[in-house]
Write a protein that holds these residues in place. Structure first.
Motif, PDB file in Angstrom:
ATOM      1  N   THR A   1       0.833  -1.209   0.000  1.00  0.00           N
ATOM      2  CA  THR A   1       0.000   0.000   0.000  1.00  0.00           C
ATOM      3  C   THR A   1       0.864   1.255   0.000  1.00  0.00           C
ATOM      4  O   THR A   1       0.626   2.199  -0.783  1.00  0.00           O
ATOM      5  N   GLU A   2       1.861   1.286   0.845  1.00  0.00           N
ATOM      6  CA  GLU A   2       2.707   2.476   0.959  1.00  0.00           C
ATOM      7  C   GLU A   2       3.571   2.677  -0.291  1.00  0.00           C
ATOM      8  O   GLU A   2       3.776   3.814  -0.742  1.00  0.00           O
TER       9      GLU A   2
ATOM     10  N   LEU B   1       2.892   1.691  -3.393  1.00  0.00           N
ATOM     11  CA  LEU B   1       2.035   2.184  -4.484  1.00  0.00           C
ATOM     12  C   LEU B   1       1.721   3.663  -4.298  1.00  0.00           C
ATOM     13  O   LEU B   1       1.696   4.441  -5.271  1.00  0.00           O
ATOM     14  N   THR B   2       1.509   4.057  -3.079  1.00  0.00           N
ATOM     15  CA  THR B   2       1.235   5.476  -2.803  1.00  0.00           C
ATOM     16  C   THR B   2       2.454   6.331  -3.154  1.00  0.00           C
ATOM     17  O   THR B   2       2.330   7.410  -3.770  1.00  0.00           O
ATOM     18  N   GLN B   3       3.638   5.862  -2.805  1.00  0.00           N
ATOM     19  CA  GLN B   3       4.865   6.618  -3.079  1.00  0.00           C
ATOM     20  C   GLN B   3       5.133   6.704  -4.585  1.00  0.00           C
ATOM     21  O   GLN B   3       5.492   7.760  -5.114  1.00  0.00           O
TER      22      GLN B   3
ATOM     23  N   SER C   1       2.474   8.986  -6.351  1.00  0.00           N
ATOM     24  CA  SER C   1       2.122  10.253  -5.705  1.00  0.00           C
ATOM     25  C   SER C   1       2.582  11.449  -6.513  1.00  0.00           C
ATOM     26  O   SER C   1       2.040  12.543  -6.395  1.00  0.00           O
TER      27      SER C   1
ATOM     28  N   ALA D   1      -5.041  -3.477  -0.887  1.00  0.00           N
ATOM     29  CA  ALA D   1      -3.872  -2.587  -0.924  1.00  0.00           C
ATOM     30  C   ALA D   1      -4.003  -1.569  -2.046  1.00  0.00           C
ATOM     31  O   ALA D   1      -3.685  -0.383  -1.876  1.00  0.00           O
TER      32      ALA D   1
ATOM     33  N   LYS E   1      -6.715   1.001  -1.035  1.00  0.00           N
ATOM     34  CA  LYS E   1      -6.262   1.867   0.049  1.00  0.00           C
ATOM     35  C   LYS E   1      -5.208   2.876  -0.406  1.00  0.00           C
ATOM     36  O   LYS E   1      -5.099   3.968   0.146  1.00  0.00           O
ATOM     37  N   SER E   2      -4.411   2.508  -1.418  1.00  0.00           N
ATOM     38  CA  SER E   2      -3.377   3.427  -1.899  1.00  0.00           C
ATOM     39  C   SER E   2      -3.966   4.608  -2.666  1.00  0.00           C
ATOM     40  O   SER E   2      -3.261   5.593  -2.923  1.00  0.00           O
ATOM     41  N   ASN E   3      -5.261   4.501  -3.065  1.00  0.00           N
ATOM     42  CA  ASN E   3      -5.990   5.572  -3.758  1.00  0.00           C
ATOM     43  C   ASN E   3      -5.430   5.879  -5.154  1.00  0.00           C
ATOM     44  O   ASN E   3      -5.729   6.924  -5.727  1.00  0.00           O
ATOM     45  N   ILE E   4      -4.654   4.971  -5.710  1.00  0.00           N
ATOM     46  CA  ILE E   4      -4.070   5.260  -7.024  1.00  0.00           C
ATOM     47  C   ILE E   4      -5.126   5.181  -8.129  1.00  0.00           C
ATOM     48  O   ILE E   4      -4.938   5.757  -9.210  1.00  0.00           O
TER      49      ILE E   4
END
Length: 992
Positions: free
Chosen positions: A85-86, A88-90, A93, A138, A141-144
């Motif tokens: 999750t983190e 994918l967010t990074q 972003s 995941a 939750k990552s909002n991608i």
């Protein structure tokens, strides 16, 4: 010959392994949270924008992480999911212009890594399904997926994969639904476009998952968070699963019924998950939190937003659904989980409506039998009710109504063999009791059954509950914050009075009990009044006020006949005495209001309890009232009539009359009154108490105390078998028939071993005597007659038969008289033991309050004799305890101060030394030594020159020990004396 190349080893190519990265992946699967989080942080730090990770590095890492989600190690899914999750967010972003790796590539990796080909084992397939589920979570939750630049089709693709998994594997449907349910709230928090949730609901509809618990939860969340979203039409009536017209469908859905629904736009219910889960489905929270606390009946008919009320939901979905008689144990288990959930988390209004009919019936049945499947859940439910009441005492009223009202059972505690109701009412606050007590009153009137035996049992149970309220609140009676409880206590006792003393068959159906109260029930209720007053006497705040209120209620109701005819007959003479007593009570109340306190409360209590005895039909109460009136005039009358000495003696006699009764109430009452007037006890009053201690613990002793006109032969036999040192109880006579009668007549006192052994069987000598008399009565027709005798077959004529009958009757009458005498002896012994116990209680109060009075020294010798003579260890120990308490209190300035004439004290000291010469239990010798030294201190305290006389008395006792075979003084007697001499010698010499 060609060389053999198979024997040569191929050179390995050099391969660099990143050991640090291997450790990170290993730590992501650790069972410890801190290790997983640290590993995830290390991995994520490699993909921050400033590190500018390459596409290949991203691809390899995502492949490894998605593959890790398919691991059979449960902790791995958690750790890898957090890291994924983190990362994918990074990665997404910021805009990565030079990168060709996009969202579609992520989804391809997720799909390929979590895809199951079908050739794997069953466990491997399950791991891949979980991997796909955690991967979807995941990604969401990552909002991608919700960035404007991401094609909307990618969201639809994720939805399809999730719903395909939910449809293909029903046992994962709840988890799939949970992901989307939480997603709705996350999107609302981000202010996302409604198109995402609309797509989710339309996919639910396309996969026939709208009418399932997950579909209901997601639909409700979307309606709340995105009220303007466009949802599929005709899925629900008025587009709301909680519409009142949908409650039948909702019930089937929430219990995962597989039966089809003829309505609902042609959509059938989805296939059941097929797997029972011991945890509640998250959809229950979604539904319960959105039901209305207000019943539909109270809403405006014009309201367009009418939703299913919580009460209607509970009855239809939970009570008639999960707790239906045809429901499985598994569904009832869910029902108990819901019940506990509302008790622990629900509002007071919700919790008050969950005691529905089927649920309470199931709770009662499961609690009653330990080996039932849901017994442990029922016990948890019972404890949850008690916990809620303990935390929120006002909830007690709703709990009692629910368990004992229309939906429950009047005898809930009896049926379940628990003390649930009893504990609930004990914790109830004043507001709750104002609702509970009228309910109990109505249940006493109509106990829910027409069967007289069952009605009596239910009424006794209700009476015990009311008594438990009194007992629990009596302990808080001294708190200023609990002043309102006096009204509650008086209300309870008024209910007892109403049903215990009056014939309530007034002819008015609204007030008449149905069925009519039996005589036994009314006796039980009168005993509950005594028990309630006994508990209240422990609280000084209510000691005089409530007993007075009780007798006043009885008098007023008897006059007005408001509750029917008074059932106790009182003649004119007794009525006049009662009338005089109430006049005195009125005067006492006036004095109390004016602030006078000396003895007022004690007299008020004594008057009230004596009048109560009259109302209970005690024949001795007339003389007690007259004596009490005499005491009142002498203690509290005008100056001309006051005479404390005579009044004190009469008061002691009255208190002894109460103390002689085997009732804890009268024991406590006599102690409280005696404590108020102990300092006014005279020599004659103290002698009345001492005379009881010196009486025999036998039938003769009882006759002596109570002036019974019994057979003189019994007393002669008792006295013949008694000597100066100990009382010998005749226990040889026994009868097996009597033993059955006496089995339930147990006493709280200790019985001697001889008596116990005597009850085990009939005396052989007595049996032989009976058989001899029986044979003599039968004559030639006895059982042992010679069968060869000439007249063996002769028949008796009528005269002979009558003569034999008379002789047999005489024999059996004599046998019964002997058994009756034996029972009288045993009962008398128990009565005397009880009486002595009560007197010792009073003397303990006396020595605590009056140990400095010279009069208290008169107790020393009687207590010593009782310690030695009593055949009951309990009495001997108690006498020794009183004496020990007395000697302990008499220290320094608390020592009695003698007058000029000290000869009686010298005589008492000599008598104690003579008492010490008798053999007795070990405690007797110690007590004699303590009593002797107390007198020594009193004598020396009066005049130190008298120490020589004390030494002479001890010297005479030493001579007797050396020269007389009848002297059994123990060595410790002189050891204690020597020790005192050592400690006192310095003080005596310094004061010369």
């Amino acid at each position: 010959m060609a060389p053999d190349h198979t024997t040569k080893k191929r050179r390995r190519e050099p391969y660099n392994v990143d050991t640090k990265l291997v450790e990170i992946y290993e730590d992501l699967a650790s069972e410890k949270d801190e290790i997983r989080l640290k590993a995830a942080q290390s991995l994520v730090s490699q993909f921050t924008p400033d590190k500018a990770p390459a596409d290949d590095q991203i691809k390899r890492t995502l492949q490894r992480l998605f593959r890790g989600l398919c691991s059979s190690r449960k902790a791995a899914r958690i750790g890898f999911s957090i890291a994924l999750t983190e990362i994918l967010t990074q990665i997404f972003s910021t805009t990565r212009e030079s990168s060709e790796f996009g969202i579609a590539d992520v989804l391809k990796i997720w799909e390929s890594q979590s895809n199951s080909s079908g050739s794997e084992s069953g466990q491997e397939q399950r791991d891949h399904h979980f991997g796909r589920l955690f991967g979807a979570e995941a990604i969401i939750k990552s909002n991608i997926l919700f960035e404007p630049s991401v094609p909307f089709t990618e969201w639809n693709k994720v939805l399809d994969l999730i719903f395909e998994l939910a449809q293909k594997k029903p046992w994962l449907r709840e988890e799939c639904g949970w992901i989307l349910y939480r997603c709705v709230y996350d999107l609302a928090a981000r202010g996302a476009d409604a198109k995402y949730v609309e797509a989710a609901v339309h996919s639910l509809s396309a996969y026939d998952l709208v009418r399932c618990p997950e579909g209901v939860a997601v639909w409700l969340a979307v309606k709340d968070m995105f009220p303007n979203a466009s949802l599929p039409s005709k899925a629900w009536k008025h587009d709301d699963p909680l519409d009142p017209k949908e409650r039948s469908s909702l019930s089937k859905i929430m219990k995962e019924s597989s039966s089809g629904d003829s309505q609902g736009g042609g959509q059938g219910n989805p296939k059941s998950s097929g797997v029972w889960n011991s945890k509640l489905h998250f959809a229950w929270d979604a539904v319960i939190s959105r039901t209305s606390d207000v019943s539909r009946d109270t809403k405006s008919k014009s309201s367009k937003s009418s939703r299913l009320s919580f009460t209607d939901f509970w009855v239809e979905v939970v009570d008639n659904g999960l707790f239906a008689s045809s429901s499985s144990d598994e569904r009832k288990y869910w029902g108990f989980l819901l019940f506990n959930k509302i008790l622990n988390e629900g509002s007071e209004q919700q919790a008050a409506h969950i005691f529905s009919k089927n649920l309470v019936r199931c709770l009662t049945n499961q609690l009653a039998v330990e080996d039932r499947y849901l017994h442990r859940m029922a016990v948890k439910a019972s404890k949850a009710i008690q916990a809620r009441v303990s935390k929120e005492p006002g909830f007690a009223a709703a709990a009692v109504r629910g368990l004992m009202g229309a939906s429950g059972a009047v005898n809930f505690d009896q049926a379940t063999k628990t003390k649930t109701i009893e504990k609930i009412v004990a914790d109830a606050n004043h507001e709750a009791l104002q609702e509970i007590i009228p309910l109990f009153e109505e249940l006493l009137r109509r106990p829910g059954t027409s069967d007289e035996k069952a009605a009596a049992s239910n009424r006794h149970f209700i009476a015990n509950l009311l008594l438990s309220i009194v007992r629990s609140k009596a302990s808080t009676g001294n708190d200023d914050s609990d002043e309102d409880y006096q009204a509650v206590l008086e209300q309870i006792l008024a209910i007892f009075v109403r049903f215990a003393y009056f014939m309530m068959n007034t002819g008015d159906p609204a007030t008449a009990p149905e069925p009519v109260l039996s005589q036994v029930t009314q006796e039980v209720l009168r005993s509950r009044i005594n028990s309630a007053l006994n508990s209240l006497l422990a609280s000084q705040k209510y000691a005089s006020s409530i007993p007075y209120a009780v007798v006043k209620q009885i008098r007023d109701a008897a006059k007005s006949e408001e509750y029917g005819k008074f059932i106790i007959f009182i003649d004119d003479k007794l009525q006049e005495s009662v009338k005089t007593a109430f006049k005195s009570l009125k005067k006492l109340s006036s004095k109390e209001k004016k602030g006078e306190t000396s003895g007022i409360g004690a007299f008020k209590l004594l008057y009230s309890m004596t009048v109560l005895q009259v109302y209970n039909g005690d024949a001795d109460a007339v003389s007690m009232l007259d004596e009490l009136e005499f005491c009142y005039s002498k203690f509290l009358g005008d100056e001309k009539t006051k005479d404390n000495a005579d009044a004190s003696d009469a008061l002691v006699e009255i208190l002894l009359s109460f103390a002689s009764k085997q009732s804890q109430l009268f024991r406590r009452m006599s102690e409280q009154v005696f404590g108020a007037f102990a300092d006014q006890v005279t020599e004659n009053g103290l002698e009345s108490l001492i005379s009881i201690l010196e009486a025999k613990e036998s039938l003769a002793g009882q006759q002596e105390m109570f002036d019974n006109d019994e057979d003189d032969d019994v007393e002669d036999v008792e006295e013949a078998d008694d000597d100066d040192d100990a009382e010998m109880i005749d226990v040889d006579e026994d009868d097996s028939d009597v033993e059955v009668i006496e089995a339930g007549n147990a006493s709280d006192s200790d019985n001697s071993n001889e008596e116990e052994s005597g009850d085990e069987g009939e005396d052989p000598a007595e049996l032989a005597d009976f058989e001899a008399k029986l044979a003599a009565a039968l004559g030639n027709y006895g059982a042992d007659q010679d069968p060869n005798a000439d007249d063996s077959d002769a028949d008796m004529n009528d005269d002979e038969m009558e003569a034999v009958d008379d002789k047999l009757a005489q024999v059996f009458r004599a046998r019964n008289n002997a058994a009756s005498q034996k029972k009288d002896k045993k009962d008398a012994r128990e009565n005397m033991i009880n009486f002595k116990n009560r007197v010792l209680d009073l003397l303990e109060i006396f020595v605590k309050k009056c140990h400095s009075r010279v009069l208290a020294l008169d107790l020393l010798l009687p207590l010593l004799r009782l310690t030695r003579r009593s055949t009951v260890k309990q009495i001997a120990d108690k006498a020794n305890s009183v004496l020990r308490e007395y000697t302990k209190l008499c220290k320094g300035p608390a020592l009695p101060k003698l007058a000029d004439d000290i000869e009686p004290v010298w005589e008492l000291l000599r008598a104690i030394h003579k008492e010490a010469s008798h053999s007795g239990p070990p405690t007797h010798s110690t007590a004699c030594s303590q009593a002797s030294l107390l007198l020594v201190k009193v004598i020396v305290g009066h005049d130190k020159a008298l120490i020589t006389g004390v030494v002479d008395i001890y010297a005479d006792t030493r001579k007797d020990q050396l020269c007389s075979t009848k002297c059994h003084v123990q060595p410790s007697f002189f050891t204690d004396w020597n020790n005192w001499c050592v400690s006192a010698s310095k003080q005596l010499k310094s004061q010369q």
